[in-house]
Design an enzyme around this catalytic site. Structure first.
Site, PDB file in Angstrom:
ATOM      1  N   LYS A 124       0.863  -1.197   0.000  1.00 42.53           N
ATOM      2  CA  LYS A 124       0.000   0.000   0.000  1.00 42.53           C
ATOM      3  C   LYS A 124       0.884   1.227   0.000  1.00 42.53           C
ATOM      4  O   LYS A 124       2.038   1.168   0.442  1.00 42.53           O
ATOM      5  CB  LYS A 124      -0.873   0.016   1.256  1.00 42.53           C
ATOM      6  N   ASP A 164      -7.077   4.275  -4.514  1.00 43.87           N
ATOM      7  CA  ASP A 164      -7.747   4.103  -3.224  1.00 43.87           C
ATOM      8  C   ASP A 164      -8.374   5.476  -2.943  1.00 43.87           C
ATOM      9  O   ASP A 164      -8.584   6.251  -3.887  1.00 43.87           O
ATOM     10  CB  ASP A 164      -6.749   3.685  -2.126  1.00 43.87           C
TER      11      ASP A 164
HETATM   12  P1  NDP Z   1     -12.956   7.630  -2.859  1.00 48.19           P
HETATM   13  O1  NDP Z   1     -11.918   8.655  -2.659  1.00 48.19           O
HETATM   14  O2  NDP Z   1     -13.524   7.428  -4.222  1.00 48.19           O
HETATM   15  O3  NDP Z   1     -14.136   7.857  -1.835  1.00 48.19           O
HETATM   16  C1  NDP Z   1     -13.967   7.807  -0.446  1.00 48.19           C
HETATM   17  C2  NDP Z   1     -15.247   8.294   0.111  1.00 48.19           C
HETATM   18  O4  NDP Z   1     -15.327   8.272   1.523  1.00 48.19           O
HETATM   19  C3  NDP Z   1     -15.435   9.716  -0.258  1.00 48.19           C
HETATM   20  O5  NDP Z   1     -16.776   9.913  -0.427  1.00 48.19           O
HETATM   21  C4  NDP Z   1     -14.832  10.387   0.964  1.00 48.19           C
HETATM   22  O6  NDP Z   1     -15.096  11.724   1.070  1.00 48.19           O
HETATM   23  C5  NDP Z   1     -15.506   9.615   1.997  1.00 48.19           C
HETATM   24  N1  NDP Z   1     -14.904   9.785   3.283  1.00 48.19           N
HETATM   25  C6  NDP Z   1     -13.599   9.881   3.602  1.00 48.19           C
HETATM   26  N2  NDP Z   1     -13.466  10.055   4.919  1.00 48.19           N
HETATM   27  C7  NDP Z   1     -14.733  10.073   5.398  1.00 48.19           C
HETATM   28  C8  NDP Z   1     -15.271  10.206   6.689  1.00 48.19           C
HETATM   29  N3  NDP Z   1     -14.465  10.392   7.743  1.00 48.19           N
HETATM   30  N4  NDP Z   1     -16.617  10.152   6.850  1.00 48.19           N
HETATM   31  C9  NDP Z   1     -17.430   9.953   5.780  1.00 48.19           C
HETATM   32  N5  NDP Z   1     -16.972   9.835   4.541  1.00 48.19           N
HETATM   33  C10 NDP Z   1     -15.645   9.903   4.358  1.00 48.19           C
HETATM   34  O7  NDP Z   1     -12.369   6.277  -2.283  1.00 48.19           O
HETATM   35  P2  NDP Z   1     -12.879   4.812  -2.530  1.00 48.19           P
HETATM   36  O8  NDP Z   1     -14.347   4.787  -2.765  1.00 48.19           O
HETATM   37  O9  NDP Z   1     -11.972   4.231  -3.532  1.00 48.19           O
HETATM   38  O10 NDP Z   1     -12.555   4.151  -1.129  1.00 48.19           O
HETATM   39  C11 NDP Z   1     -13.520   3.990  -0.079  1.00 48.19           C
HETATM   40  C12 NDP Z   1     -13.084   2.858   0.847  1.00 48.19           C
HETATM   41  O11 NDP Z   1     -13.017   1.642   0.098  1.00 48.19           O
HETATM   42  C13 NDP Z   1     -11.703   3.025   1.482  1.00 48.19           C
HETATM   43  O12 NDP Z   1     -11.720   2.407   2.765  1.00 48.19           O
HETATM   44  C14 NDP Z   1     -10.806   2.224   0.553  1.00 48.19           C
HETATM   45  O13 NDP Z   1      -9.633   1.790   1.209  1.00 48.19           O
HETATM   46  C15 NDP Z   1     -11.733   1.062   0.235  1.00 48.19           C
HETATM   47  N6  NDP Z   1     -11.419   0.306  -0.972  1.00 48.19           N
HETATM   48  C16 NDP Z   1     -11.289   0.897  -2.200  1.00 48.19           C
HETATM   49  C17 NDP Z   1     -11.034   0.132  -3.307  1.00 48.19           C
HETATM   50  C18 NDP Z   1     -10.972   0.701  -4.680  1.00 48.19           C
HETATM   51  O14 NDP Z   1     -10.795  -0.074  -5.617  1.00 48.19           O
HETATM   52  N7  NDP Z   1     -11.124   1.996  -4.870  1.00 48.19           N
HETATM   53  C19 NDP Z   1     -10.825  -1.315  -3.210  1.00 48.19           C
HETATM   54  C20 NDP Z   1     -11.048  -1.848  -1.893  1.00 48.19           C
HETATM   55  C21 NDP Z   1     -11.314  -1.046  -0.827  1.00 48.19           C
HETATM   56  P3  NDP Z   1     -13.845  12.743   0.985  1.00 48.19           P
HETATM   57  O15 NDP Z   1     -12.831  12.209   0.041  1.00 48.19           O
HETATM   58  O16 NDP Z   1     -14.538  13.916   0.497  1.00 48.19           O
HETATM   59  O17 NDP Z   1     -13.261  12.808   2.361  1.00 48.19           O
HETATM   60  O1  2IT Z   2      -7.912  -1.594  -0.863  1.00 51.62           O
HETATM   61  C1  2IT Z   2      -7.829  -2.077  -2.006  1.00 51.62           C
HETATM   62  O2  2IT Z   2      -7.932  -3.292  -2.214  1.00 51.62           O
HETATM   63  C2  2IT Z   2      -7.629  -1.159  -3.136  1.00 51.62           C
HETATM   64  N1  2IT Z   2      -7.602   0.050  -2.930  1.00 51.62           N
HETATM   65  C3  2IT Z   2      -7.446  -1.693  -4.520  1.00 51.62           C
HETATM   66  C4  2IT Z   2      -6.026  -2.130  -4.736  1.00 51.62           C
HETATM   67  C5  2IT Z   2      -5.678  -2.527  -6.139  1.00 51.62           C
HETATM   68  O3  2IT Z   2      -4.492  -2.843  -6.322  1.00 51.62           O
HETATM   69  O4  2IT Z   2      -6.514  -2.535  -7.033  1.00 51.62           O
END
Ligand code: NDP
Ligand code: 2IT
Length: 445
Positions: A124, A164
């Site tokens: 990461k 992420d």
């Molecule tokens: P994004 O940046 O697209 O979205 C994150 C979202 O969460 C935004 O809406 C963000 O708002 C919001 N957020 C952040 N902090 C807070 C908070 N304290 N309270 C409420 N909302 C909050 O990220 P992702 O959708 O990619 O990621 C979301 C989660 O999923 C993370 O935990 C990430 O590690 C996990 N994840 C993502 C993957 C991927 O492929 N993208 C894969 C697996 C897991 P803002 O940015 O405005 O703070």
């Molecule tokens: O938390 C996760 O699994 C991710 N943000 C996606 C990682 C990836 O390599 O696609």
């Protein structure tokens, strides 16, 4: 295995790294019995070796903003474990990013990636850079400066970063551009690329789709389905968007999304144009969800609160770590929620997880539920290696198959005597065993 001693020793080496220590403790609690049954793991020091990252790169990221001012952020890459394949995991750009958060995410990624069935190790990275309110030109200059350091330690067979929080298609583009310029090579070193230059269909939707496929499997194990279910989602980013789309497709109704400013309650359901509007909200870089209630006046904006107080059948937290606490868990259980599937990484606190388990509701941990994102990244790597693009249906089918397989693996390793499936235990044990056995095969390195 002496769990408390391992934790005390780890804390001495990494004082105050609370998220990292929380993630390690959760895994160790699950695997304790398996390690005790396998003395060769103990003699090979598997646990001591798996809980420390192979290496951590930390670097300075200087960049010039639109006013000409020089800014300095911190950048990191944590290469945790490559027993199964190249280090693989996302990059997070958020002001809260520190080494504790990246080590927790890198550690979780080892087991998640192991569960996907694909040959990928865990890592990461990220930065405390805050994309909020930044222009595209500023984001580009930041990404270029970040890559000027990162490129030295990554490669398609070495370490393959992805997105992420705060890192989506746009950032991956700028990062890839600089990588290509520095190495003169055009290959699959980052995933989440644009479709015309090596990206895979379905990758943007994959984490949310995968999370819903997993929830679907959990519900099916009780003879239920997503049809007609009321679902609370948190976050409004990439994962929340993908999950909302798939839930609608399967006949469920999404009634909440949330941001750092509060949550939206839309009793009519977040569907159609409203899901597309989530993309606009995210792209605006404004960090707030409130504008949804101006755009769709039937919906209410509830400032400063979590969406978990809204009555639902299924909850899918998709925002960030530790966003669902014991109080929230009690409210969900009292309101009749039957299934919690973690789209985000470690969104439920350990106390919340305990409440779900005590009440025997179905609880899927992030490392199983959200593995569809990295799994589809793995499929992007395969397509890059073959210099081929699979059609949408093929990628989706493979993703669906992988999520079903992760679910059945969790059931196999997590079913307790009374028949209750402890998905946390199942995911941790299955993920661990594969990596531990590979480490044994490869010797002490
Ligand atoms: P994004 O940046 O697209 O979205 C994150 C979202 O969460 C935004 O809406 C963000 O708002 C919001 N957020 C952040 N902090 C807070 C908070 N304290 N309270 C409420 N909302 C909050 O990220 P992702 O959708 O990619 O990621 C979301 C989660 O999923 C993370 O935990 C990430 O590690 C996990 N994840 C993502 C993957 C991927 O492929 N993208 C894969 C697996 C897991 P803002 O940015 O405005 O703070
Ligand atoms: O938390 C996760 O699994 C991710 N943000 C996606 C990682 C990836 O390599 O696609």
């Amino acid at each position: 295995m002496n769990l408390e001693k391992l934790m005390i020793d780890l804390e001495k080496k990494h004082p105050g790294e609370v998220e990292y220590l929380q993630a390690v403790r959760e895994v160790l609690e699950s695997i304790e019995e398996v390690v005790n049954q396998n003395p060769h793991f103990e003699s090979a020091g598997i646990v001591e070796r798996i809980i420390e990252p192979d290496r951590v790169l930390s670097f300075k990221v200087p960049w010039v903003d639109d006013s000409g001012k020089v800014n300095v952020n911190l950048g990191y890459r944590v290469q945790f474990n490559n027993a199964l394949g190249p280090y693989k995991g996302g990059l997070r750009f958020h002001p809260s990013v520190n080494l504790s958060i990246l080590k927790f995410l890198g550690f979780e990624q080892i087991f998640k990636n192991s569960l996907t069935t694909l040959p990928i190790g865990g890592g990461k990275g990220g930065s405390d850079f805050n994309p909020k309110g930044k222009s595209d030109a500023e984001i580009m200059r930041f990404c270029q400066s970040f890559m000027l350091e990162l490129w030295k330690i990554i490669g398609p067979e070495i370490d393959v970063p992805a997105g992420d929080i705060g890192v989506g298609g746009k950032e991956i583009g700028y990062l890839y551009g600089m990588y290509k310029k520095l190495t003169h090579e055009h290959h699959g070193v980052l995933t989440g690329k644009g479709l015309s230059w090596g990206g895979s269909l379905i990758r943007p939707e994959a984490t949310g789709f995968g999370a819903v496929y997993f929830a679907q499997e959990m519900l099916a194990s009780k003879g239920e389905s997503m049809k007609g279910k009321t679902v609370c989602i948190s976050g409004f980013g990439n994962v929340a968007w993908g999950a909302a789309s798939k839930i609608n497709e399967l006949g469920g109704k999404v009634v909440t999304i949330s941001g750092p400013d509060g949550y939206i309650h839309d009793p009519q359901g977040i569907s159609g144009d409203k899901i597309e509007y989530m993309l606009e909200l995210r792209a605006s870089n404004q960090d707030i969800v409130q504008p949804y209630s101006y755009e769709f006046p039937d919906a209410a904006f509830i400032p400063g609160k979590h969406p978990w107080e809204v009555k639902c059948d299924v909850a899918i937290p998709c925002a960030t770590q530790n966003e669902l606490n014991a109080e929230d868990a009690k409210t969900l259980v009292n309101n009749g929620c039957v299934c919690v599937a973690e789209g985000a990484n470690m969104p439920s606190t350990p106390e919340a997880v305990e409440i779900f388990h005590e009440n025997k509701i179905m609880f899927g941990p992030g490392k199983a539920v959200n593995a569809g994102g990295v799994a589809t990244s793995g499929l992007e790597m395969s397509q890059n290696a073959m210099k081929l693009n699979w059609p949408r249906e093929e990628v989706d089918q493979r993703l669906h198959h992988i999520m079903k397989s992760i679910h059945s693996t969790c059931v196999k390793h997590g079913t307790e005597e009374d028949g209750y499936v402890n998905y946390v235990k199942g995911a941790n044990i299955a993920g661990f065993l594969k990596v531990a056995n590979a480490m044994i095969d490869q010797g002490v390195i």
